[in-house]
Design a protein around this motif. Sequence first.
Motif, mmCIF file in Angstrom:
data_model
loop_
_atom_site.group_PDB
_atom_site.id
_atom_site.type_symbol
_atom_site.label_atom_id
_atom_site.label_comp_id
_atom_site.label_asym_id
_atom_site.label_seq_id
_atom_site.Cartn_x
_atom_site.Cartn_y
_atom_site.Cartn_z
ATOM 1 N N UNK B 52 73.935 28.807 93.769
ATOM 2 C CA UNK B 52 73.423 27.686 92.971
ATOM 3 C C UNK B 52 73.566 27.920 91.474
ATOM 4 N N UNK B 442 66.054 27.420 90.784
ATOM 5 C CA UNK B 442 67.294 26.670 90.883
ATOM 6 C C UNK B 442 67.186 25.600 91.954
ATOM 7 N N UNK B 443 66.244 25.806 92.864
ATOM 8 C CA UNK B 443 66.115 24.859 93.954
ATOM 9 C C UNK B 443 64.670 24.803 94.415
ATOM 10 N N UNK B 444 64.239 23.607 94.766
ATOM 11 C CA UNK B 444 62.892 23.467 95.312
ATOM 12 C C UNK B 444 62.968 23.270 96.813
ATOM 13 N N UNK B 445 64.188 23.374 97.315
ATOM 14 C CA UNK B 445 64.391 23.035 98.713
ATOM 15 C C UNK B 445 64.231 24.282 99.579
#
Lengths: 336, 461
Positions: B52, B442-445
């Motif tokens: 990411x 970088x990601x909340x997933x």
Amino acid sequence: MDLFGDPNVWLPFTFAALMGVSILIYVVLDGFDLGVGLLMPLSEDDEKDRLVASIGPFWDANETWLVLAIGLLLVAFPVAHGVILTALYLPVAVMLVGLILRGVSFEFRAKAPITQKPFWNAAFFTGSLMASMSQGFMLGMYVMGLTWTLPHVIFAMLTAVFLTVGYSCIGAAWLIAKTDGRLQEKAVGWTKGGIWGLLLGIAAISLATPYVSPRIFDKWFGFPELLYLAPLPILSAGLLAFLWWKLKRLPMEGDRFAWTPFAAIMGLFTLSFGGMAYSFYPYVVPEKLTIYEAASAPESLIIILAGTVFVLPAILAYTALSYVIFRGKATELRYD
Amino acid sequence: MDTLLLSRIQFGANISFHILFPTITIALGWVLLFFKLRFNATGEHKWMEAYLFWVKVFALSFAMGVVSGITMSFQFGTNWPGFMEAVGNIAGPLLAYEVLTAFFLEAVFLGIMLFGARKVPNWLHTTATFLVAFGTTMSAFWILVLNSWMHTPAGYELRDGVAYATDWWAIIFNPSMPYRQAHMLLASGLTVAFLIAGISALRLLWGDRKESVKSTMRFGVILGAVLIPIQIFAGDMHGLNTLEHQPQKVAAMEGNWETQGNVPLLLFAIPDEEARENRMEIGVPNGASLILKHKADGVVPGLNDFVAEDGTPLHPPVAPVFWSFRIMVGTGMAMLALSWAGAYMLRRRGAEHMPKLMLFAFSGMAFSGWLATLAGWYTTEIGRQPWLVQGVLTTKQAVADVPAPMVLSTLIIYLVVYAALIFAYMGTVTYLAWKASRGEPLSTRKYPRSGEAEVAAIPGE
């Protein structure tokens, strides 16, 4: 190789057709990208991200049609490529700088420090404007036979404005299909506000084209040619009327018909392009060089065609796949 | 200045600016695929983090490459119409195949790779990542075929000054093509290795101790240490190929004026084309003979063999070729020293405890691949002058008859835009690294481990 008759005839014709289709696809697809870029200053700060999101997954592939079109001109009609591009030296440079600014602003506005975002938004708009205006200018100069005289330049400046407004119109129509809520309502208004660009642009080129060349005049107003050409203006007028009528009613319950303005404008672009192709054929440099005189050697064209026959359907298929994947309303652009 | 020189500077500026970004994206595409496959296989979050972060750099580099590439396709027509008129029958199909087999592929699947992770199944996303990497490499393949053909043309015949293809196999597999392919693809790999190591070193210096940073540090250093000896070998082979087909270029690279044996390897010299000799030479005795002919008294071609009866030189300008070559080789040697020292330190202390000085050195070399790549291209391209297509078409014959002031004005605009964009690019890459090392997620997933946890993850979405 003589399956279809003389390769010196059918090969240039095929490549002219391929190039024409590429230009048309480019004008429609990057037309809406550039149009969305042109609408940036009219939108609120919180709407700008959605504007960009509506074209984010597509713009790069859309721009590739320009590379294909110019590539086909380059490879199939090398002499014409040189003549046309040296005649249009400055507007081409303006367009290229515009496309550079537009393309990189996509990335920088999302990745550079947030304080720079207004700057890259402005660069995104400026780039879209430079590219649209210069394309319109080149269109006008091409119709005028690529000669730099004052009246021709004035005419080209008018077509530059008309095409730019036309792009903003198809861009707004794209937004009607890809957004909802207040932004969609705004987009309906922007589309209405851009129709005059389409109307005047089509009118200007239709009036100027036969006036510039007696050959085209005869092709238009001779008999029975007049009958062959008659469907173009009739259909165009119909589409314009439909567009106006539909825009008064949009957005509709359940988001029905949200895609129709885009389809109608796409139809208008196609009809106008068909008219121009009909008028200028068989010339690639207006009134100077025909596609048959400018074509490359048949043995080179055939090897490109062989690849094209296999690759082009694949390109169309995966392009369609990408539009299917990113169908529906534009959502936030995320890498994860 | 005349139109020819201005047009050359303009095309040189465009292509120099352009090549910086494909040099990154060609190899970075494969690196991203590697990160993604590691994640698919292990489910370790650090690989997704690495993906990411670097996919952002990829997207930015890709956009820069696309827009500057479009500029060049137009400049063939605006500035060099003679090129396509003379060799369009050969160059045309090669360029067409690049557009058809590479440009669309990478452009369309880039959209899916960047923005489609939540919209398509994981296998399709991995496939899209592969197709983007494959597309960038195909694009490099075709353009290097064409470039190689311009250096070592084959498989054609001339009729009235226009080249016609006679053998497409010979055109594609022309004598210098395999060497140039290998040399350029390795250059891309090295550029990315040092970029990844350099940015990771910077993040370590900023106190970022994430697993993903340590992993990318190791990855970059090891990739660099593995590729650089291969590159030195490939470069040597390419040089021998050039000696066979373009001896005047090698003569300029070595700064050798007379054809003779026992030619020294010059480490420093100021070639003087007026006097046709070098000033302030420092060299290793017999070095050039040994490298090029593998024996001390091997005969190396000299520049004086390439002068017309009337005294016009038929060889390239000596000083730029001589110096570019030295910058390229010097950068390569620095890469060798640093990456091997780095690999040694990794083994002894691990990525976390690398000496500060070494981290500084890696950060400083983050963009060293650019320097070597540009210097290498200058060596080979200036080394082909005065020819545009070796032995077929001179650069002068191809230039457009555009007024010089017009070329000058567009040149200035391009230079301003390019300078600003390089500045913005390097600044933004550094900023992204800084932001990531400040711990911004970088990601909340929640990523399911591929194949295992997908069912469980759905309610969390």
